[in-house]
Each structure stands twice: as structure tokens, then as C-alpha cells.
Design a protein around this motif. Structure first.
Motif, PDB file in Angstrom:
ATOM      1  N   ASP A 125      43.095  46.623  42.899  1.00 50.78           N
ATOM      2  CA  ASP A 125      43.393  46.479  41.473  1.00 50.78           C
ATOM      3  C   ASP A 125      44.185  45.200  41.214  1.00 50.78           C
ATOM      4  N   SER A 126      45.127  44.944  42.111  1.00 47.58           N
ATOM      5  CA  SER A 126      45.948  43.755  41.953  1.00 47.58           C
ATOM      6  C   SER A 126      45.105  42.481  42.078  1.00 47.58           C
ATOM      7  N   LEU A 127      44.226  42.477  43.066  1.00 47.14           N
ATOM      8  CA  LEU A 127      43.352  41.314  43.250  1.00 47.14           C
ATOM      9  C   LEU A 127      42.418  41.132  42.055  1.00 47.14           C
ATOM     10  N   ALA A 128      41.898  42.239  41.550  1.00 49.12           N
ATOM     11  CA  ALA A 128      40.993  42.166  40.409  1.00 49.12           C
ATOM     12  C   ALA A 128      41.714  41.598  39.199  1.00 49.12           C
ATOM     13  N   SER A 129      42.961  42.028  39.053  1.00 51.26           N
ATOM     14  CA  SER A 129      43.754  41.521  37.938  1.00 51.26           C
ATOM     15  C   SER A 129      43.974  40.014  38.078  1.00 51.26           C
TER      16      SER A 129
ATOM     17  N   ASP B  83      40.866  38.158  37.151  1.00 49.39           N
ATOM     18  CA  ASP B  83      40.664  38.067  35.710  1.00 49.39           C
ATOM     19  C   ASP B  83      41.473  36.913  35.119  1.00 49.39           C
ATOM     20  N   SER B  84      42.724  36.805  35.567  1.00 51.16           N
ATOM     21  CA  SER B  84      43.552  35.748  34.994  1.00 51.16           C
ATOM     22  C   SER B  84      43.044  34.366  35.412  1.00 51.16           C
ATOM     23  N   VAL B  85      42.503  34.277  36.622  1.00 57.61           N
ATOM     24  CA  VAL B  85      41.942  32.993  37.066  1.00 57.61           C
ATOM     25  C   VAL B  85      40.729  32.633  36.225  1.00 57.61           C
TER      26      VAL B  85
END
Length: 283
Positions: A135-139, A142-144
Motif C-alpha cells: 500500500d505504501s509503495l502504491a501510494s 501515485d504521487s510520482v
DNA sequence: TTGTGTTTTATTGCCTCC
DNA sequence: GGAGGCAATAAAACACAA
């Protein structure tokens, strides 16, 4: 009072199939006791007192083959022993069995089942850790992506301004009127920005960026993401290396050098590593 | 009270190690 | 080959909602 059988049934009698009703097909169907449903009225409550358990009269009425739960005290001691060492050497098994008034076989079975329960829990914990990590990586991803979109639109805007400026200079005698190179339209946003700034600031017209495929940004000593302009970007861009360049491939994420790891993420990583350490039980 | 889901105790069969 | 571990499974014991 019998030493080994005072608490429960005599498990040694339970190891064979003699005490159980056969299923008729010769296949063992589990520990089915030789008692009828009328016996249910004599069920011992789960949390019997120790006094009850030592009450011979209580067990005299019980048929010996009935499956019984361990007392809280027994479970407590077994749990303590399990915490110390989750595998059972023969000597410790015998000692525990004597101490608890159980058959060594029962102690071994308890440890076996306890290890299975622990493993199940551990799998759940590992799943939770992996999920939060994902989840953290996915977040982050998204910001990238959003940042990328922002930069693209900025590049487009700057390109428009640049072209407009060139149109003006073309109409002004004595000024260079080089057409904008085609490549500047096609390069990645980051490279585009580099090229544009090269042209605008140094006037050299040259660029060290030649490969359009990768994020190979040559170290100019400056960050392409000034921290005041791009607070979301951590660290200088020249810290970004291609995977080929990176001789220190230690298996960690490519992004770990670019994006600062939060304290929470570090903690999760540490927890996960500890969990994995536990996973490999000592022999 | 009863049906249903969960937990605990125990067995079986297979595998690995010595 | 025997001992011990594990996965799969059965069944008793227990918890709990309807």
C-alpha cells in the motif's frame, strides 16, 4: 491415585484403535469415544478448578477415552515452555509430562499443534506486513505519477513560451533564429527541462544528455529539483543512477535512494525482518 | 434450545535426517 | 529403519447468536 492418569484419561490406551468404534471400512475416522450421547450431561466445563481435576470421584464417572482439554494451569506451563523453546527435546518432554501429569505423547502433540497455530499466526502477520508495504509503495507511485504529470504540463508551457520568443527573435534583425530542434519535442520531460535550461542559461546549445531511454542525468553539481520548488522530491537527482551503473546492488528497491523512507516504513521493515528471523526456527 | 462456527486435542501418512 | 516433524484431517469441546 494414579500418577499419570489422575487428571485425564490414560492416553497410552488411546494410541491404538481398540478404544474407538470402527467405521466399518477399516479406515480410522478420528477419536470417536465409546460413549453415547447420554454422557454429555457429565461434561466437565472447560475451566474446571484444579480441585475438580484432582477429584477422583469426578473422573471415576468418566469413561477414560473421553477427549479432555488441558487445564489453564497446564496450558500456562506449556506456553511458558514453548516461549523458551518451541521444539521439544526428549528430556524436556519427559520432564514436562511428569510435571503436568500428562503422557509425553500428549506434550509432544501439544507442541506440534502449538507450532502449527504459531505458523498460522505468523503467516497472517507476514501478510499484513506485505500488504502495508505494498500500500505504501502504491501510494508513492501515485504521487510520482502526479508529479510527472505536473512536470509535463510545465514543460509544455515553457516550450510554448520558448517558441513564441523565437518567433519574436526571427523577426528581429541581427539575432540568431535557430529553429527549435525537433528532439526537444520528443525527449522525456526531465531531459526536456535540462535541454531547455542548457540553452537558456549557457547558450552552448549542447547537451550531455544523449540517451533518451533512461533517466541518465549527468552530474552537473546541481539538483534538477530545487528543494524549494519541488518539496516533494527528496535528494538531488544526481543521486539517481541507472541500474547498470549501480554497482551496489543489494537487492533493495530502486526507489529507496530517491524517496526518503519514513520512520513508519523503517519500523515495518525491521518488524518484517524480525518476523523472518523468527520464521527460521533454531534446531 | 439448537444450529453453527471456532478452538483444541489427537491420529494418520508422508517426509527428512541420522 | 527408527525417530521426529509437519500437513491434513477428525471429532470433542466450547462459544455464541437466533
Amino acid at each position: 491415585m494414579m500418577e499419570s492418569g489422575r487428571l485425564f484419561f490414560d492416553p497410552s490406551a488411546c494410541h491404538g484403535k481398540l478404544l474407538f468404534l470402527g467405521s466399518g471400512d477399516g479406515v480410522y475416522r478420528g477419536a470417536r469415544p465409546m460413549i453415547g450421547m447420554e454422557e454429555t450431561s457429565k461434561r466437565r466445563p472447560f475451566f474446571s478448578s484444579a480441585e475438580d481435576l484432582y477429584d477422583e470421584e469426578y473422573y471415576d464417572e468418566q469413561l477414560p477415552e473421553k477427549k479432555r482439554r488441558l487445564t489453564p494451569d497446564q496450558v500456562h506451563l506449556l506456553e511458558k515452555s514453548f516461549e523458551e523453546e518451541n521444539k521439544l527435546e526428549p528430556e524436556r518432554k519427559t520432564q514436562l509430562a511428569k510435571k503436568l501429569g500428562l503422557q509425553p505423547r500428549q506434550v509432544a502433540v501439544w507442541f506440534q499443534n502449538r507450532r502449527a497455530r504459531w505458523k498460522t499466526k505468523q503467516l497472517e502477520r507476514d501478510y499484513d506486513l506485505l500488504k502495508s508495504s505494498y500500500d505504501s509503495l502504491a501510494s508513492n507511485h501515485d504521487s510520482v505519477v502526479k508529479e510527472n504529470e505536473k512536470l509535463k504540463s510545465e514543460v509544455a508551457s515553457l516550450t510554448e513560451k520558448l517558441q513564441a520568443k523565437q518567433v519574436v527573435t526571427e523577426q528581429t534583425p541581427g539575432q540568431r533564429a535557430d529553429p527549435l530542434p525537433v528532439e526537444i519535442i520528443n525527449v522525456s520531460p526531465l531531459q526536456h527541462r535540462v535541454k531547455a535550461e542548457d540553452r537558456l542559461s549557457t547558450g552552448s546549445g549542447g547537451s550531455e544528455v544523449e540517451d533518451e531511454d533512461g533517466p541518465q542525468l549527468v552530474d552537473s553539481g546541481d539538483s534538477y529539483f530545487p528543494s524549494d520548488e519541488y518539496p516533494g522530491c527528496v535528494g538531488p537527482v544526481d543521486g539517481v543512477q541507472s541500474e547498470e551503473d549501480d554497482g551496489s546492488d543489494d537487492g533493495r528497491s530502486y526507489f529507496s535512494d530517491v524517496f526518503a523512507v519514513t520512520g513508519q516504513q523503517q519500523q515495518q521493515q525491521q518488524q518484517h525482518e524480525e518476523a523472518l528471523d523468527w520464521w527460521v526456527w533454531p534446531n
